[in-house]
Design an enzyme around this catalytic site. Sequence first.
Site, mmCIF file in Angstrom:
data_model
loop_
_atom_site.group_PDB
_atom_site.id
_atom_site.type_symbol
_atom_site.label_atom_id
_atom_site.label_comp_id
_atom_site.label_asym_id
_atom_site.label_seq_id
_atom_site.Cartn_x
_atom_site.Cartn_y
_atom_site.Cartn_z
ATOM 1 N N ASP A 91 -3.426 -8.627 2.651
ATOM 2 C CA ASP A 91 -3.264 -9.202 3.979
ATOM 3 C C ASP A 91 -1.772 -9.519 4.149
ATOM 4 O O ASP A 91 -0.986 -8.644 4.480
ATOM 5 C CB ASP A 91 -4.173 -10.443 4.015
ATOM 6 C CG ASP A 91 -4.368 -11.020 5.384
ATOM 7 O OD1 ASP A 91 -4.462 -10.257 6.343
ATOM 8 O OD2 ASP A 91 -4.425 -12.262 5.496
ATOM 9 N N LEU A 150 -0.545 -10.790 -4.113
ATOM 10 C CA LEU A 150 -0.160 -9.716 -5.032
ATOM 11 C C LEU A 150 1.285 -9.801 -5.454
ATOM 12 O O LEU A 150 1.617 -9.541 -6.608
ATOM 13 C CB LEU A 150 -0.440 -8.360 -4.390
ATOM 14 C CG LEU A 150 -1.869 -7.896 -4.580
ATOM 15 C CD1 LEU A 150 -2.107 -6.603 -3.845
ATOM 16 C CD2 LEU A 150 -2.174 -7.724 -6.060
ATOM 17 N N ASP A 154 -15.788 -12.210 1.420
ATOM 18 C CA ASP A 154 -16.615 -13.272 1.999
ATOM 19 C C ASP A 154 -16.052 -13.849 3.283
ATOM 20 O O ASP A 154 -14.858 -13.689 3.596
ATOM 21 C CB ASP A 154 -16.728 -14.425 1.003
ATOM 22 C CG ASP A 154 -15.415 -15.210 0.891
ATOM 23 O OD1 ASP A 154 -14.378 -14.577 0.604
ATOM 24 O OD2 ASP A 154 -15.417 -16.433 1.117
ATOM 25 N N ARG A 211 -20.795 -11.649 0.640
ATOM 26 C CA ARG A 211 -20.209 -10.840 -0.437
ATOM 27 C C ARG A 211 -21.149 -9.724 -0.877
ATOM 28 O O ARG A 211 -20.709 -8.683 -1.353
ATOM 29 C CB ARG A 211 -19.918 -11.724 -1.662
ATOM 30 C CG ARG A 211 -18.780 -12.700 -1.485
ATOM 31 C CD ARG A 211 -18.383 -13.266 -2.854
ATOM 32 N NE ARG A 211 -17.608 -14.479 -2.747
ATOM 33 C CZ ARG A 211 -16.289 -14.520 -2.530
ATOM 34 N NH1 ARG A 211 -15.604 -13.410 -2.386
ATOM 35 N NH2 ARG A 211 -15.661 -15.678 -2.466
HETATM 36 P P1 IMP Z 1 -2.765 -12.219 0.958
HETATM 37 O O1 IMP Z 1 -2.078 -13.018 -0.079
HETATM 38 O O2 IMP Z 1 -2.548 -12.763 2.346
HETATM 39 O O3 IMP Z 1 -2.476 -10.743 0.885
HETATM 40 O O4 IMP Z 1 -4.276 -12.535 0.714
HETATM 41 C C1 IMP Z 1 -5.194 -11.631 0.345
HETATM 42 C C2 IMP Z 1 -6.487 -12.371 0.072
HETATM 43 O O5 IMP Z 1 -6.970 -13.052 1.242
HETATM 44 C C3 IMP Z 1 -7.534 -11.356 -0.283
HETATM 45 O O6 IMP Z 1 -7.555 -11.117 -1.655
HETATM 46 C C4 IMP Z 1 -8.791 -11.992 0.236
HETATM 47 O O7 IMP Z 1 -9.331 -12.840 -0.745
HETATM 48 C C5 IMP Z 1 -8.345 -12.812 1.431
HETATM 49 N N1 IMP Z 1 -8.538 -12.060 2.692
HETATM 50 C C6 IMP Z 1 -7.585 -11.539 3.490
HETATM 51 N N2 IMP Z 1 -8.101 -10.908 4.555
HETATM 52 C C7 IMP Z 1 -9.439 -11.012 4.418
HETATM 53 C C8 IMP Z 1 -10.552 -10.533 5.216
HETATM 54 O O8 IMP Z 1 -10.433 -9.857 6.250
HETATM 55 N N3 IMP Z 1 -11.793 -10.852 4.742
HETATM 56 C C9 IMP Z 1 -11.989 -11.571 3.608
HETATM 57 N N4 IMP Z 1 -10.992 -12.029 2.844
HETATM 58 C C10 IMP Z 1 -9.724 -11.751 3.242
#
Ligand code: IMP
Length: 175
Positions: free
Chosen positions: A101, A106, A157, A163
């Site tokens: 996202d 990561l 989720d 899930r």
């Molecule tokens: P980032 O650090 O913003 O890239 O976060 C990624 C994490 O946010 C993912 O591993 C998911 O656990 C959660 N996440 C982001 N978008 C979604 C979504 O559309 N549905 C469910 N979980 C999401």
Amino acid sequence: MENNIRVMISEEELNKRIREMAAQITEDYKGQAITLVCVLKGSIFFTCELAKRIELPILIDFLSVSSYGDATKSSGMINIKKDLDDNIEGKNVLIVEDIIDSGRTLSCLVNVFSERNPASITIATLLDKPDRREVEVDVRYTGFTIPDEFVVGYGLDFAQKYRDLPFIGVVEDEK
Ligand code: IMP
Ligand code: MG
């Protein structure tokens, strides 16, 4: 119960794509062993399906992180709630993520793991939402690039629900 969920990616499409990704990984790492790092909980389905289809010696380890906190979104910090069981020094690490996202999770994980001197670190994500990216991340394997919609199922989720769905869907009538 499930009629409020619109299917975005069907189980068949997921299976087909994951098979392709596994074949690519098998080819890229030929003659080597890899450690799959499953980022709990969202990546469990993807990790299992990928692991079954990669034709290489594989170790699987698990990591649980809590998000960077609601107040300090810009800090880019993650909290490791459960660390890996094993040492990754000298190992080929493949981080398996459900979705990228903002990219913060990561990017932090790669930094943390780099200090442990693995032979290599690469990333496989089932889903990518590039419109939401705040931090650049070098992703080697991407399953599907999706629009900026909140998705559930296949490990992902909404408030810990959905899930178990065998497909990727969008919740239509719940916010
Ligand atoms: P980032 O650090 O913003 O890239 O976060 C990624 C994490 O946010 C993912 O591993 C998911 O656990 C959660 N996440 C982001 N978008 C979604 C979504 O559309 N549905 C469910 N979980 C999401
Ligand atoms: Mg995740």
